[in-house]
Design an enzyme around this catalytic site. Sequence first.
Site, short mmCIF file in Angstrom:
data_model
loop_
_atom_site.label_atom_id
_atom_site.label_comp_id
_atom_site.label_asym_id
_atom_site.label_seq_id
_atom_site.Cartn_x
_atom_site.Cartn_y
_atom_site.Cartn_z
N GLU A 411 -3.88 -0.92 -4.67
CA GLU A 411 -4.37 -1.24 -3.33
C GLU A 411 -5.37 -2.38 -3.34
O GLU A 411 -6.52 -2.22 -2.94
CB GLU A 411 -4.93 0.02 -2.68
CG GLU A 411 -3.81 1.03 -2.49
CD GLU A 411 -4.23 2.28 -1.73
OE1 GLU A 411 -5.33 2.78 -1.96
OE2 GLU A 411 -3.41 2.76 -0.93
N GLU A 487 2.97 7.08 -5.94
CA GLU A 487 2.23 8.22 -5.39
C GLU A 487 3.13 8.91 -4.39
O GLU A 487 3.79 8.26 -3.57
CB GLU A 487 0.95 7.77 -4.67
CG GLU A 487 -0.07 7.13 -5.61
CD GLU A 487 -1.34 6.65 -4.91
OE1 GLU A 487 -1.68 7.16 -3.84
OE2 GLU A 487 -1.97 5.73 -5.47
C1 GAL Z 1 -3.59 6.18 -1.92
C2 GAL Z 1 -4.48 5.62 -2.99
C3 GAL Z 1 -5.12 6.68 -3.82
C4 GAL Z 1 -5.68 7.76 -2.95
C5 GAL Z 1 -4.62 8.31 -2.07
C6 GAL Z 1 -5.14 9.32 -1.10
O1 GAL Z 1 -3.38 5.26 -0.92
O2 GAL Z 1 -3.77 4.76 -3.82
O3 GAL Z 1 -6.13 6.10 -4.60
O4 GAL Z 1 -6.69 7.22 -2.16
O5 GAL Z 1 -4.09 7.28 -1.27
O6 GAL Z 1 -5.68 10.42 -1.68
#
Ligand code: GAL
Length: 952
Positions: A411, A487
Amino acid sequence: MSTPPPLLTSMSPGENRRAPRAHVRSDAPRIQLDGSWRFSLAPRADDATDGFEAPGFDDDGWGTIEVPGHWQLQGHGRPAYTNVRYPFPVDPPFVPDENPTGEYRRTFELPGDWPDGDAVLRFLGVDSAFTVWLNGVELGWSTGSRLTAELDVGPHLRAGANVLAVRVHQWSPASYLEDQDMWWLSGLFRSVSVISRPAGSVDDVFVHADYDHTTGTGTLRVDTDVPALLTVPELGLEGVATPGPYVVPAVEPWSAEQPRLYDATLTAGGETITLRIGFRTVVVADGLLTVNGRRILFRGVNRHEWNPDRGRAVTAQDMLADVTLMKQHNINAVRTSHYPPHPDFLDLCDEYGLYVIDECDYETHGFLFADWMGNPSDDLRWRPALLDRMRRTVERDKNHPSVIMWSLGNEAGSGQNLPAMSAVAHERDPGRPVHYEGDWESSYVDVYSRMYPTHDEVDEIGRHAEPLTADPELDAHRRGLPFVLCEYGHAMGTGPGGLLEYQELFERYPRCQGGFIWEWIDHGIRQRTADGREFFAYGGDFGEPLHDGNFVADGLLFPDRRPSPGLVEYKAVIAPVRITVERGRVTVANLQDFADTSALRFTWSHEVEGVATQSGELVVPPVPAHGTTTVPLPTPAATAAESWLTVRAVLGQAAAWAPAGHEVAVGQYQVGTGPAWSVTGGTLSRDLFDPHAGLLTRLGGLPVDGPRLDLWRAPTDNDLGMAGTPVAPRWRELGLDRVTHRVVEQRWDADGFTLRTRVAPAATDLGLLATYRWSADGDALVLTVEVVPEGPWTDPIPRLGLRMALPAEISEVEWFGGGPGEAYADSARSAVVGRYRSSVDDLQTPYLRPQENGNRAGVRWAELRGSSGGVRVEGRPTVELTVRRWTSEDLDAAAHPTDLVPRDRVYVNLDLAQTGLGSASCGPGVLPQYELYASPATWTVRLVPLDASERS
Ligand code: GAL
């Protein structure tokens, strides 16, 4: 006002540091500088202590601090948590004048036999910017909190006592590059050491150990900066010259499933370096990410480093526990979000077998709030700092077979410095693909990566049918790349739901190579209430003016590393073998990419109402990777009671990460459904019911409140979701948390008692007509509930169920149904039908922010007991069961589990259903098939009073 030192104004990454190099184990003399240091914290950088670096400075009045550690967790200052927002003005490269500055001092003795010559002072992690003095001489400064920094100290070491002084600033220009979603914690949080560098020794080594899957040949090339002698006893290499290459016919390759390592040594200049070599080749070819020629499937997690008492100063035990728990839960991959981990963690990944996406220490997410203006990713003035970070990542970790991809960071928006970082990684290490999720067009990365896509989007991408991007050439390129979810499955609070459906897509489409759950562990900080009860703090608990609450608690492990139900569910979803049980046979599908099933032993058992009546071993010949086999299974005849066949795959022998017998996968088959209810009838006593509300007040000798219709659940973090339209605010708007019950009719007749109520919130014409039909069945009562919605119900509802209250003495629950752990409609893969027991207290899942939890699914019957008796409840069809010492409203109101005070009742929900969980706390909501809508429904429960003496 004094001029600030360069590290507080410069965009440069440091001064006077040594070139980055591999982190290796060597026998060179070393002085470990961990332990107690003298410490003083100044609230501002310009309050720093003049002359503190002088060897003669008197630090007697100072406190002490443990290194490695964070000062905020040792009584100096306070932790603070923000997710995306910088806790200081976005005014790069400037940082606040209120810049907590920690000054560290310690003395160390140079051993009498310490060799003359070069030596390096090595810092494995300092958050955030620091300057170093040895014996009063300024050596240099560095930034890059989670990256090794080394400085030459040879000429400055003195015989006898040496004084090391380090000044660490919490904020520096580099803080703009370190906006990862985590606690802001400062200091020397990883080890510090002095290492001798003997003349002529190897300074840097790069092991290239390739595997040719077509021939089974390994090719070993060991690049060193000076000539060295290599020994790999198992390969018959004894003191051979570097670099090679040495071709090894028939080498055993490394993979996460079979982490074969060859011990090696490298000697030069009197120093011996110990290496562990794993032969493997990582290639993106024909649209697939392959290891040793095969498509792999990530069953991954994102791992931040965390210890609830020590923050990111994790211990060797923490790292081993993480790796062991991952392996025990069928996980095969880690993304080191969002920085390189402690180097020892990667040794464990090599040894135990985990694929690693090693991510650079880089995130600038907070520029979002400045419309990405000034984002370092696109500002050439920051380029040296960004390339420095990338180089230090690659150089430190390049010898780990487990590391199969580099990631540029997380990010950090877009901009010209990112392709430059990618080029650095590719040039130095052509043997590993590069990852960065923020490259939406995938122009400078080797895999297409996304976070939190919906199932539908993954399906589209799997079919290569995703929407076109702007540039046709780039579009064609991206469409040809493998796809990973860096993620998904946001593990905040209860959930995540919907994991199984993702896994099905990963198995259906070769392009979809799996993903990484966000995230491994809750970053809760262990605290105590005034009266000494332990809880885990989250954002805001330290009085931070700006914080993001419990968004820091979104892990599959609780902060003390107890697995959450989400981890148990993930384990079941990603099981490496699938066991399908049918009448007379069982099919075992091996979903692994390399290993056959010979490490597994298969057992079966036949259970009648959860009690095993027969069991045995199954002979399953080893199933090759991606193979399937079917073997016969003795199938007993159906019994009068409900019966199941359960087949388990367990470890045949102890592995490094689990004992023999450790369960890997389970499959079940329902043999017999059990008898229909026979209701013998009886006379229902009017005394049992409240004459006004028509509610049951007593069952046998047991006082009872209710049961009555219940629609509410304490919103989960996913119900409160960040993504899409969160459901919980809508539920409150509809008033589902404050329904009232109006008696429409009470009728007694020969069959029993009928109560009709209208259940509805104020201010709306929505309502549910609930008809409760009570009849007697000997001592027992049978209740059929029929619900008919009235009015325009359009939204999903939290639950449709019955809530009743029993006396507080109820303390034990035994049930036949899904278990042993929590399960909800869309996270029930892990629920195994069986007979379980638990105390009421242990049925609760202690999410850091209290919310709906602890549901047991598919419950056929449950016996709830206290010292003077209890109640047996039976459900038709099954019921979902929660039992707790507080109400849903109490759960809703609490900020921490310690706010929950047991009432003088035990509250029991016997629900027809709850809506699913989804992952909307940072991802998609509940899949349509798991949404619960108000619709006509009927279910029946039987309540049987139990004497103190009765046991089923
Ligand atoms: C994503 C980010 C993570 C964390 C997650 C939410 O966008 O890459 O670092 O913030 O969201 O828990």
